[in-house]
Design an enzyme around this catalytic site. Structure first.
Site, PDB file in Angstrom:
ATOM      1  N   ASP A  41       0.792  -1.234   0.000  1.00  0.00           N
ATOM      2  CA  ASP A  41       0.000   0.000   0.000  1.00  0.00           C
ATOM      3  C   ASP A  41       0.821   1.279   0.000  1.00  0.00           C
ATOM      4  O   ASP A  41       0.544   2.206  -0.752  1.00  0.00           O
ATOM      5  CB  ASP A  41      -0.872   0.027   1.257  1.00  0.00           C
ATOM      6  CG  ASP A  41      -2.328  -0.170   0.887  1.00  0.00           C
ATOM      7  OD1 ASP A  41      -2.642  -0.032  -0.310  1.00  0.00           O
ATOM      8  OD2 ASP A  41      -3.120  -0.458   1.791  1.00  0.00           O
ATOM      9  N   LYS A  63       4.014 -10.770   3.357  1.00  0.00           N
ATOM     10  CA  LYS A  63       3.316 -11.694   2.451  1.00  0.00           C
ATOM     11  C   LYS A  63       4.034 -11.749   1.108  1.00  0.00           C
ATOM     12  O   LYS A  63       3.405 -11.955   0.072  1.00  0.00           O
ATOM     13  CB  LYS A  63       1.866 -11.200   2.242  1.00  0.00           C
ATOM     14  CG  LYS A  63       1.031 -11.137   3.496  1.00  0.00           C
ATOM     15  CD  LYS A  63       0.121 -12.348   3.575  1.00  0.00           C
ATOM     16  CE  LYS A  63      -0.428 -12.627   4.945  1.00  0.00           C
ATOM     17  NZ  LYS A  63      -1.511 -11.832   5.377  1.00  0.00           N
ATOM     18  N   GLY A  85       9.629  -0.308  -3.398  1.00  0.00           N
ATOM     19  CA  GLY A  85      10.210   1.021  -3.213  1.00  0.00           C
ATOM     20  C   GLY A  85      11.696   0.999  -3.554  1.00  0.00           C
ATOM     21  O   GLY A  85      12.325  -0.056  -3.541  1.00  0.00           O
ATOM     22  N   ASP A  87      15.007   0.508  -5.240  1.00  0.00           N
ATOM     23  CA  ASP A  87      15.347  -0.453  -6.285  1.00  0.00           C
ATOM     24  C   ASP A  87      14.796  -1.816  -5.853  1.00  0.00           C
ATOM     25  O   ASP A  87      14.978  -2.224  -4.707  1.00  0.00           O
ATOM     26  CB  ASP A  87      16.871  -0.529  -6.434  1.00  0.00           C
ATOM     27  CG  ASP A  87      17.254  -1.434  -7.591  1.00  0.00           C
ATOM     28  OD1 ASP A  87      17.527  -0.902  -8.681  1.00  0.00           O
ATOM     29  OD2 ASP A  87      17.250  -2.664  -7.413  1.00  0.00           O
ATOM     30  N   THR A 117      17.816   3.804  -5.345  1.00  0.00           N
ATOM     31  CA  THR A 117      17.759   3.166  -4.024  1.00  0.00           C
ATOM     32  C   THR A 117      17.998   4.194  -2.909  1.00  0.00           C
ATOM     33  O   THR A 117      18.541   5.283  -3.150  1.00  0.00           O
ATOM     34  CB  THR A 117      18.778   2.004  -3.965  1.00  0.00           C
ATOM     35  OG1 THR A 117      18.557   1.254  -2.775  1.00  0.00           O
ATOM     36  CG2 THR A 117      20.212   2.492  -4.001  1.00  0.00           C
TER      37      THR A 117
HETATM   38  N1  SAH Z   1      14.267  -1.449  -1.884  1.00  0.00           N
HETATM   39  C1  SAH Z   1      14.455  -0.267  -1.033  1.00  0.00           C
HETATM   40  C2  SAH Z   1      14.922  -0.640   0.367  1.00  0.00           C
HETATM   41  C3  SAH Z   1      13.914  -1.411   1.192  1.00  0.00           C
HETATM   42  S1  SAH Z   1      14.502  -1.727   2.815  1.00  0.00           S
HETATM   43  C4  SAH Z   1      15.458   0.666  -1.720  1.00  0.00           C
HETATM   44  O1  SAH Z   1      16.123   0.264  -2.675  1.00  0.00           O
HETATM   45  O2  SAH Z   1      15.568   1.827  -1.274  1.00  0.00           O
HETATM   46  C5  SAH Z   1      13.686  -0.413   3.702  1.00  0.00           C
HETATM   47  C6  SAH Z   1      14.689   0.608   4.215  1.00  0.00           C
HETATM   48  O3  SAH Z   1      15.113   1.425   3.132  1.00  0.00           O
HETATM   49  C7  SAH Z   1      14.140   1.577   5.228  1.00  0.00           C
HETATM   50  O4  SAH Z   1      14.172   1.012   6.537  1.00  0.00           O
HETATM   51  C8  SAH Z   1      15.096   2.750   5.102  1.00  0.00           C
HETATM   52  O5  SAH Z   1      16.310   2.486   5.783  1.00  0.00           O
HETATM   53  C9  SAH Z   1      15.395   2.729   3.604  1.00  0.00           C
HETATM   54  N2  SAH Z   1      14.576   3.682   2.834  1.00  0.00           N
HETATM   55  C10 SAH Z   1      13.739   3.376   1.824  1.00  0.00           C
HETATM   56  N3  SAH Z   1      13.232   4.501   1.274  1.00  0.00           N
HETATM   57  C11 SAH Z   1      13.777   5.556   1.954  1.00  0.00           C
HETATM   58  C12 SAH Z   1      13.663   6.974   1.860  1.00  0.00           C
HETATM   59  N4  SAH Z   1      12.890   7.561   0.937  1.00  0.00           N
HETATM   60  N5  SAH Z   1      14.372   7.730   2.725  1.00  0.00           N
HETATM   61  C13 SAH Z   1      15.183   7.175   3.645  1.00  0.00           C
HETATM   62  N6  SAH Z   1      15.326   5.837   3.780  1.00  0.00           N
HETATM   63  C14 SAH Z   1      14.640   5.032   2.947  1.00  0.00           C
END
Ligand code: SAH
Length: 259
Positions: A41, A63, A85, A87, A117
Site C-alpha cells: 500500500d 506476504k 520502493g 530499487d 535506491t
Molecule cells: N528497496 C528499497 C529498500 C527497502 S529496505 C530501496 O532500494 O531503497 C527499507 C529501508 O530502506 C528503510 O528502513 C530505510 O532504511 C530505507 N529507505 C527506503 N526509502 C527511503 C527513503 N525515501 N528515505 C530514507 N530511507 C529510505
C-alpha cells in the site's frame, strides 16, 4: 514442458524513493502498460494518478512469497507490474520473484527495472558522502541472522569505507542500531561524520548531520524510514560559508591536481 505465453509479461519495478519525478521513464512505462499492479500500500499511494482502469492488488508486509506467486500466475496471461520502493533488487521483491519463477518452471517475459535506491536518495540530500567505494548493510534480522549482520558490520567498518545502514531501527528490533554504532566505534574516531536522512526525496523529509561521537543525542530521530550513512576515514563535513551543508568524501582528485 514449461508453459510459454506471448501475452503475459512481468515487470519487477523499482519505484525510487517516493515522488513520481524520481521514477525512471522505463518504470513509468511499465506501470502504464500493466493491466495488473501488485504492491504494498505505501508504495502504491504515489502512483494513484497512474492507476486508473487497472487491477490493483494491494498486499501487506510479510506476504512477499504469496505476492510473488500471484504475480507469476497473473503474468502467464496478462501484463503485470510488481512494484517495490527504491530499487527492487536492493532489499526488495526482485530476488523472491525470480526464485519463485525459477522454481515454478514457468517461462515468461520478465524484466527487472531499476530504481533510485535509498542509499543514493539519502546521499544526494547531504552532498557527496559515497564518492568512492562504500558498503550497504541492512540491520533487519528478519531474514539474516544477527551474528552474520554483526560480522559484516565489523568487516566493513574495519576497512574505513562509508557504510550505509538500511532498516536501522523498528519497533521489533530497537537495539540493532546501537550495536552497529558499537562496531563503528571500534574502527572509526568520534569526529567521523554521520548523516541521518528520513524520508529522502519524499514528504516528511528530515536531515541531520552529526558525528559518530555524538550520535546518542539524535538517536531518537532514527526510525524505519531513515537511512544512516556513517562516513569512513576519508569523509569530512562540507560547509558553505558558516553553514554545515553535508558531507564530502573526496574521491582523491586532491592527490593528483591542484584546485
Ligand atoms: N528497496 C528499497 C529498500 C527497502 S529496505 C530501496 O532500494 O531503497 C527499507 C529501508 O530502506 C528503510 O528502513 C530505510 O532504511 C530505507 N529507505 C527506503 N526509502 C527511503 C527513503 N525515501 N528515505 C530514507 N530511507 C529510505
Amino acid at each position: 514442458m514449461p508453459s510459454h505465453t506471448e501475452k503475459g509479461r512481468l515487470a519487477i519495478v523499482g519505484l525510487g524513493p517516493g515522488r513520481r519525478e524520481y521514477m525512471t521513464g522505463r518504470a513509468l512505462d511499465a506501470i502504464a502498460k500493466a493491466a495488473y499492479i501488485i504492491g504494498n500500500d505505501s508504495y502504491l499511494e504515489p502512483l494513484e494518478p497512474l492507476m486508473a482502469g487497472k487491477n490493483i492488488i494491494r498486499s501487506s508486509m510479510g506476504k512477499e512469497v504469496e505476492r510473488a506467486k500471484q504475480a507469476i500466475d497473473l503474468a502467464k496471461e496478462h501484463a503485470v507490474a510488481i512494484v517495490s520502493g527504491g530499487d527492487a533488487g536492493v532489499y526488495g521483491m526482485a530476488s523472491i520473484v525470480l526464485e519463485v519463477l525459477e522454481h515454478s518452471g514457468t517461462v515468461i517475459d520478465v524484466e527487472v527495472i531499476p530504481g533510485v535506491t535509498a542509499a543514493n536518495a539519502a546521499a544526494s540530500r547531504v552532498g557527496s558522502p559515497l564518492s568512492g567505494d562504500f558498503a550497504v548493510i541492512s540491520l533487519s534480522d528478519l531474514l539474516t541472522p544477527l551474528e552474520v549482520i554483526e560480522q559484516r558490520l565489523d568487516a566493513v567498518f574495519s576497512v574505513g569505507i562509508p557504510v550505509v545502514l538500511y532498516n536501522p531501527k523498528s519497533r521489533g528490533r530497537p537495539h540493532n542500531f546501537a550495536l552497529a554504532i558499537e562496531h563503528a566505534r571500534k574502527h572509526l574516531g568520534p569526529e567521523t561524520p554521520v548523516s541521518l536522512v528520513k524520508n529522502a526525496l519524499r514528504d516528511g523529509e528530515e536531515i541531520i548531520i552529526t558525528r559518530l561521537g555524538e550520535i546518542e543525542r539524535v538517536e531518537d530521530a532514527v526510525d524505519m524510514h531513515t537511512t544512516v550513512i556513517i562516513c569512513g576515514n576519508e569523509g569530512r563535513i562540507w560547509r558553505m560559508g558558516e553553514h554545515v551543508k553535508g558531507i564530502i568524501t573526496p574521491r582523491g582528485y586532491h592527490r593528483k591536481y591542484v584546485y
